[in-house]
Design a protein around this motif. Structure first.
Motif, PDB file in Angstrom:
ATOM      1  N   GLN A  73     -61.303 -11.121  20.491  1.00  0.00           N
ATOM      2  CA  GLN A  73     -61.305 -11.667  21.848  1.00  0.00           C
ATOM      3  C   GLN A  73     -60.001 -11.436  22.587  1.00  0.00           C
ATOM      4  O   GLN A  73     -59.911 -11.651  23.804  1.00  0.00           O
ATOM      5  N   TYR A  74     -58.975 -10.965  21.870  1.00  0.00           N
ATOM      6  CA  TYR A  74     -57.674 -10.708  22.492  1.00  0.00           C
ATOM      7  C   TYR A  74     -57.408  -9.219  22.695  1.00  0.00           C
ATOM      8  O   TYR A  74     -56.275  -8.809  22.894  1.00  0.00           O
ATOM      9  N   THR A 124     -59.631  -8.748  28.643  1.00  0.00           N
ATOM     10  CA  THR A 124     -59.359  -9.764  27.632  1.00  0.00           C
ATOM     11  C   THR A 124     -57.980 -10.381  27.836  1.00  0.00           C
ATOM     12  O   THR A 124     -57.040  -9.734  28.321  1.00  0.00           O
ATOM     13  N   GLN A 125     -57.858 -11.639  27.449  1.00  0.00           N
ATOM     14  CA  GLN A 125     -56.565 -12.302  27.523  1.00  0.00           C
ATOM     15  C   GLN A 125     -55.639 -11.781  26.429  1.00  0.00           C
ATOM     16  O   GLN A 125     -56.080 -11.389  25.353  1.00  0.00           O
ATOM     17  N   ILE A 126     -54.346 -11.772  26.716  1.00  0.00           N
ATOM     18  CA  ILE A 126     -53.348 -11.358  25.745  1.00  0.00           C
ATOM     19  C   ILE A 126     -52.890 -12.578  24.966  1.00  0.00           C
ATOM     20  O   ILE A 126     -52.469 -13.582  25.563  1.00  0.00           O
ATOM     21  N   LEU A 127     -52.981 -12.518  23.660  1.00  0.00           N
ATOM     22  CA  LEU A 127     -52.582 -13.631  22.807  1.00  0.00           C
ATOM     23  C   LEU A 127     -51.103 -13.940  23.018  1.00  0.00           C
ATOM     24  O   LEU A 127     -50.261 -13.051  23.018  1.00  0.00           O
ATOM     25  N   TYR A 162     -48.471  -8.285  23.999  1.00  0.00           N
ATOM     26  CA  TYR A 162     -49.631  -7.588  23.431  1.00  0.00           C
ATOM     27  C   TYR A 162     -49.246  -6.830  22.171  1.00  0.00           C
ATOM     28  O   TYR A 162     -49.900  -6.952  21.130  1.00  0.00           O
ATOM     29  N   SER A 165     -48.690  -9.133  19.410  1.00  0.00           N
ATOM     30  CA  SER A 165     -49.924  -9.725  18.890  1.00  0.00           C
ATOM     31  C   SER A 165     -50.619  -8.807  17.890  1.00  0.00           C
ATOM     32  O   SER A 165     -51.157  -9.278  16.880  1.00  0.00           O
TER      33      SER A 165
END
Length: 421
Positions: A73-74, A124-127, A162, A165
Motif C-alpha cells: 500500500q506504500y 500511494t502514500q509514502i511511508l 520513500y 522506506s
C-alpha cells in the motif's frame, strides 16, 4: 560509509545471466546450496536475485512492458508469491534471507531506481511522510529499456522518505547487497545520494552496487564516496570483442580502485547461461568463451581487482569450471594484492603488475591478438633483480629464472599469470 563493507572485491552469484527476468525461488536455493558446498571456503558469499522478482508474469529474459507488479500500500515492490512461495503472508524475502544466512552466506537483490509507475498511477502514500507518489515522481526520468519505473526528484519532500522506506523493508528481510539499476548511465547523482543515506541508516551493512555502465569517469570521486562498486561498461557477455574492450576500461579506472570502492567489469558469463532465452528454446547454452579466454578473463578481473559475480547456473558446472573459479592462488591476487596497475597496453598485448602481501610481485601477460606472440617485461622495471622463482598461477608450476627479462610465448587470447619472488 562503513569501513567494514567490501574491503575486498565482492564475490558471488547473480541470477541474470542464466535466468534473466524470471528466476524462481527453487533455482535460487539450488545455487545457494551449491555455493555453500563448493565455493564458500574460497570467499564466494553473495547470492543476488536479479531484476523483476516482483513481477508474477516474468517467464524469460525479456521484459513485459507495463506488466502488473506486486506492490504494497506504500508503493513498495514485494516478491511475487507464485515465483517465491516463501514470501506468502507478507513475509517478503525474509525467509529466503534467513536461509541464505543459515548457510553462512550473504543475500543480495536487484532493484531499479525510482518509484513504480503503478504506484504513481494509484498515488500511494509514502511511508513515514504525508506526501504521495505523485509528489516525488519525475515523470520525465524514465529507464530506456524497462517500463516499470519513474525516476525520483531528489529535491522533493518525501523523496528521501520513500527510499528509506524501501531500504528499511529490505533490511528487515536481511539484505547484505543491493544492485541498483538505471543509476549510473546517465549518472543519477541525486538518487545515488538518497539511496546511500537510506543504506547508512537502515541498521545493516549493505554493499551498494551501481548498474549498468559505463559509469562516468569524471564522477569517480563521487562514486568512491557513495558506492561500493559501479559498472564500468554496459552488460558484458561472452564474446571476445567485449572482453577486449574491458582491458581499456579497467585500465582507465584502475587508479580509482581500493578497499570499499571497486570499478566493476560485470559478471562472469561462464558455464550454463541464457536458460530462459527464447532463441535457445529454454535450454540455454554453454558459454561462448573458450577455456583459454575464460582464464584470460579471470586473470584480468583478478589482477585489476574487479568484483566477481558468477552468471551461470552453478549446479550445472563441470569440474573444469569449478576449478577455474576456485584457484586459490589467483583469488589471492584478487583479494589481497596491492599497487595493481596496467603496466602496458597496445592493440596486440597488455601487461598488468601488482604486489602481494609478502613482497612478492605478480605479472599478467595478455595476448590480445589472433597470432601467438612473445611478450616480454624487463624485471628491473618492477624492482626485481637477481635469480628469482617464478610460479605459473594457472599451471601451479614453479621454475628458476636468472634472466633480467621475462619473455613468454603467449597464444592468441591467452593470459599468462605469474607470481615472482
Amino acid at each position: 560509509m562503513s569501513k567494514n563493507i567490501a574491503l575486498t572485491p565482492p564475490m558471488g552469484w547473480n541470477s541474470w545471466d542464466c535466468y534473466g527476468a524470471s528466476v524462481r525461488e527453487e533455482e535460487v536455493i539450488g545455487n545457494i546450496d551449491y555455493m555453500e558446498k563448493y565455493l564458500k571456503e574460497y570467499g564466494w558469499k553473495y547470492v543476488v536475485v536479479d531484476i523483476q522478482w516482483y513481477e508474477p508474469t516474468a517467464d524469460s529474459t525479456e521484459y513485459h512492458p507495463y506488466a502488473p507488479l506486486d506492490m504494497d500500500q506504500y508503493g513498495r515492490l514485494i516478491p511475487s508469491v507464485n515465483r517465491f512461495p516463501s514470501a506468502k503472508d507478507a513475509k517478503g524475502f525474509k525467509a529466503l534471507g534467513d536461509y541464505i544466512h543459515s548457510k553462512g552466506l550473504k543475500f543480495g537483490i536487484h532493484i531499479l531506481r525510482g518509484i513504480p509507475k503503478q504506484a504513481v498511477k494509484e498515488n500511494t502514500q509514502i511511508l513515514g511522510s504525508d506526501k504521495f507518489a505523485k509528489d516525488i515522481a519525475d515523470i520525465n526520468s524514465i529507464c530506456p529499456w524497462n517500463t516499470d519505473m519513474y525516476g525520483i526528484d531528489a529535491t522533493k519532500e518525501g523523496a528521501q522518505e520513500y527510499y528509506s522506506s524501501i531500504i528499511n523493508m529490505y533490511a528487515e528481510w536481511g539484505i547484505d547487497y543491493i544492485k541498483v539499476d538505471d543509476l549510473s548511465f546517465p549518472y543519477a547523482k541525486g538518487e545515488v545520494e538518497l539511496i546511500k543515506n537510506a543504506l547508512d541508516n537502515c541498521g545493516r551493512e549493505v554493499v551498494f552496487s551501481l548498474s549498468p555502465g559505463p559509469a562516468p569517469l569524471e564522477e569517480a570521486e563521487h562514486l568512491k564516496k557513495y558506492a561500493n562498486m559501479w559498472r564500468i561498461s554496459g552488460d558484458f557477455w561472452d564474446t571476445w570483442e567485449q572482453l577486449y574492450k574491458q582491458f581499456e576500461l579497467l585500465g582507465n579506472w584502475n587508479e580509482h580502485m581500493g578497499p570499499t570502492h571497486w570499478p566493476d567489469a560485470d559478471m562472469l558469463p561462464f558455464g550454463h547461461i541464457c536458460l530462459r532465452e527464447h532463441q535457445f528454446e529454454g535450454k540455454g547454452k554453454w558459454t561462448n568463451f573458450t577455456r583459454r579466454e575464460q582464464r584470460t578473463l579471470m586473470t584480468l578481473w583478478s589482477i585489476a581487482r574487479s568484483p566477481l559475480m558468477f552468471g551461470g547456473e552453478m549446479t550445472h558446472n563441470d569440474q573444469w569450471t569449478l576449478e577455474l573459479i576456485t584457484n586459490e592462488e589467483v583469488l589471492e591476487v584478487l583479494k589481497y594484492s596491492n599497487s595493481n596497475k596496467e603496466f602496458y597496453r597496445d592493440k596486440e598485448k597488455a601487461i598488468w603488475t601488482a604486489k602481494g602481501r609478502k613482497e612478492e610481485k605478480y605479472v599478467a601477460l595478455f595476448n590480445l591478438s589472433e597470432e601467438e606472440r612473445a611478450i616480454s617485461i624487463a624485471l628491473k622495471e618492477i624492482d626485481i633483480t637477481g635469480e628469482i622463482t617464478i610460479r605459473d598461477l594457472w599451471q601451479h608450476e614453479a621454475s628458476q629464472l636468472s634472466s633480467e627479462i621475462l619473455s613468454v610465448k603467449v597464444k592468441p587470447h591467452e593470459g599468462k599469470f605469474y607470481k615472482i619472488k
